[in-house]
Design an enzyme around this catalytic site. Sequence first.
Site, short mmCIF file in Angstrom:
data_model
loop_
_atom_site.label_atom_id
_atom_site.label_comp_id
_atom_site.label_asym_id
_atom_site.label_seq_id
_atom_site.Cartn_x
_atom_site.Cartn_y
_atom_site.Cartn_z
CD GLU A 72 -3.10 -0.96 0.56
OE1 GLU A 72 -3.27 0.12 -0.04
OE2 GLU A 72 -3.89 -1.91 0.52
CB CYS A 81 -1.78 7.30 1.20
SG CYS A 81 -3.23 6.62 2.01
P1 NAD Z 1 8.08 5.40 4.73
O1 NAD Z 1 8.13 4.64 3.45
O2 NAD Z 1 9.20 6.29 5.05
O3 NAD Z 1 7.94 4.37 5.96
C1 NAD Z 1 6.84 3.50 6.06
C2 NAD Z 1 7.22 2.31 6.93
O4 NAD Z 1 8.14 1.50 6.22
C3 NAD Z 1 7.90 2.67 8.24
O5 NAD Z 1 7.49 1.80 9.25
C4 NAD Z 1 9.37 2.46 7.92
O6 NAD Z 1 10.17 2.19 9.04
C5 NAD Z 1 9.28 1.25 7.01
N1 NAD Z 1 10.40 1.09 6.09
C6 NAD Z 1 11.02 2.04 5.37
N2 NAD Z 1 11.98 1.48 4.60
C7 NAD Z 1 11.93 0.15 4.82
C8 NAD Z 1 12.66 -0.96 4.32
N3 NAD Z 1 13.66 -0.80 3.46
N4 NAD Z 1 12.35 -2.20 4.77
C9 NAD Z 1 11.35 -2.38 5.66
N5 NAD Z 1 10.63 -1.36 6.18
C10 NAD Z 1 10.92 -0.11 5.76
O7 NAD Z 1 6.69 6.21 4.71
P2 NAD Z 1 6.17 7.32 5.74
O8 NAD Z 1 6.92 8.59 5.54
O9 NAD Z 1 6.05 6.75 7.09
O10 NAD Z 1 4.67 7.50 5.20
C11 NAD Z 1 4.32 8.31 4.11
C12 NAD Z 1 4.21 7.49 2.83
O11 NAD Z 1 3.33 6.37 3.02
C13 NAD Z 1 3.58 8.30 1.71
O12 NAD Z 1 4.23 7.98 0.50
C14 NAD Z 1 2.13 7.83 1.70
O13 NAD Z 1 1.47 8.03 0.48
C15 NAD Z 1 2.31 6.37 2.02
N6 NAD Z 1 1.08 5.79 2.59
C16 NAD Z 1 0.36 4.92 1.81
C17 NAD Z 1 -0.83 4.39 2.29
C18 NAD Z 1 -1.66 3.47 1.45
O14 NAD Z 1 -2.55 2.81 2.00
N7 NAD Z 1 -1.46 3.37 0.16
C19 NAD Z 1 -1.27 4.71 3.58
C20 NAD Z 1 -0.49 5.58 4.35
C21 NAD Z 1 0.69 6.11 3.84
#
Ligand code: NAD
Length: 518
Positions: free
Chosen positions: A274, A308
């Site tokens: 997601e 998102c």
């Molecule tokens: P992010 O990608 O920085 O982090 C999200 C999660 O992934 C965190 O828990 C982080 O620690 C983990 N993570 C990051 N890199 C990783 C890796 N290499 N391996 C495993 N885990 C890893 O995102 P954010 O800044 O927390 O959130 C904002 C982003 O999330 C935006 O792009 C937003 O659109 C998206 N988002 C999408 C949805 C959806 O349902 N499509 C919902 C909420 C947020």
Amino acid sequence: MTTSVSSPTSAIPPTDEIGDRAEAALARCGVDHLAEATAAGRLYARTPITGETLLSLAQATERDVDHAVTAAHDSFRTAWRDTPAPERGALVRRLGELLREHKYDLADLVSIEAGKIRSEAAGEVQEMIDVCDFALGLSRQLYGRTMASERPGHRLMETWHPLGVVGVITAFNFPVAVWAWNTAVALVCGDTVVWKPSEMTPLTALACDALLSRAAADTGAPTNVHQVLLGGPDVGEHLVDEPRVALISATGSVRMGRTVGPRVAARLGRCLLELGGNNAAVVTPSADPELAVRGTVFAAAGTAGQRCTSLRRLIVHEDVADAITERVVDAYTQLRVGDPLSDHTLVGPLIGQRAHTAMREALTQATADGGEVLVGGNRRLEDQAPDAYYVEPAVVRMPTQTAIVRQETFAPILYVMTYRSLDEAVELHNGVSQGLSSAVFTQDQREAERFLALSDCGIVNVNIGTSGAEIGGAFGGEKDTGGGRESGSDAWKSYMRRATNTVNYSEELPLAQGVRFV
Ligand code: NAD
């Protein structure tokens, strides 16, 4: 940047006061002991309200990941998968009751850690309650099909079985709802859960974990059905690489998905992604302007543009573009920016400095590309909270859909573009790599139906904005958004494995397709 119009409604509270409020909410949720941080594995719980640190916590190590997965895996094999689904539903029902009881405690923590205004934070907890209700009903409806067999005396059917351990990785901006979408459904499906929340929202995660532990104790479910691991991407990667984790459900940026997807694929695991969106609304000449403007302002400026599903592109027919834009700009001048814990605030802080830098750079690039900032973009409240990042949501008129418009900037910037024909609008709309949420504002049924058919997003709305989905539908998006579906409808199928069963109740052994082997 341009017009400086919004004004804060209340002073930013001191960090001590926010910390006390967080600790009180945690204690009421059942978190009375926080693991001491070690120098080696320290995680800071911060609040974007002041940008300062509330607490320092212990971060999970690789060994902790192993222990958590072992506990969840054992619990799955020895108890949970064999517990009847309606009985598993009882755990989720109890969780829903506790969430009702602690709705405003959790909402406080969401405001404190993610910066959401009170009403949106409470709405997020309501989403958890709703999905618990949904999952409880689901626990008696994990239906499989029966098909007609081509052989006499045979029955052909599909049965659904629990998958195993589900690893849930969540983003900062929906720190509790996305966990609940995954966990409530996974638990009734017979899976156990290991959760790696965002490193920016550890306190909220501890509160959810404590409430679920209490629900397990109250219903006699094994407490090990749920584990939480605090930490950043490295902790997430250990979880992703764990072969005993049957499904990784990861929510976050496209960048994260590009790392996680291939890693899970390399071990032939299952993945539900997601990821980011770049959501647009098309406003046609027949649109009800009141609905279009209100829908636009909530979707674009709400949650300080940090959903998102936030609206990032407004594609307006040239005949109504000036009138609609003027009204949107006017509404922006009335948005109150400030402390998200104050009931009067509509726009809380950005999550941190990086988000602010990204917003500033995007506005600079958009201007260099010929865009005109019509309102907003300025930083606010710097004098009161120098480490926090409050901004005025911005509206930028763009001559074309340039590279900066095609990228997701996780901040409140709304790019406005115009179109002449609906085909042109759809082309602009679909001309980005992400495919999460979309909307059309129209009173013309032909236009509405055409947009419903042609938008390439997972969510396509008519006469409502792009954000604020209900839990009853399957949530997720296409293209770079990752293709996953969670929450309602038949999204539960991602959390189970399907077995096709052929049962022979005859005294013969006919082979399919008339094959003879004698
Ligand atoms: P992010 O990608 O920085 O982090 C999200 C999660 O992934 C965190 O828990 C982080 O620690 C983990 N993570 C990051 N890199 C990783 C890796 N290499 N391996 C495993 N885990 C890893 O995102 P954010 O800044 O927390 O959130 C904002 C982003 O999330 C935006 O792009 C937003 O659109 C998206 N988002 C999408 C949805 C959806 O349902 N499509 C919902 C909420 C947020």
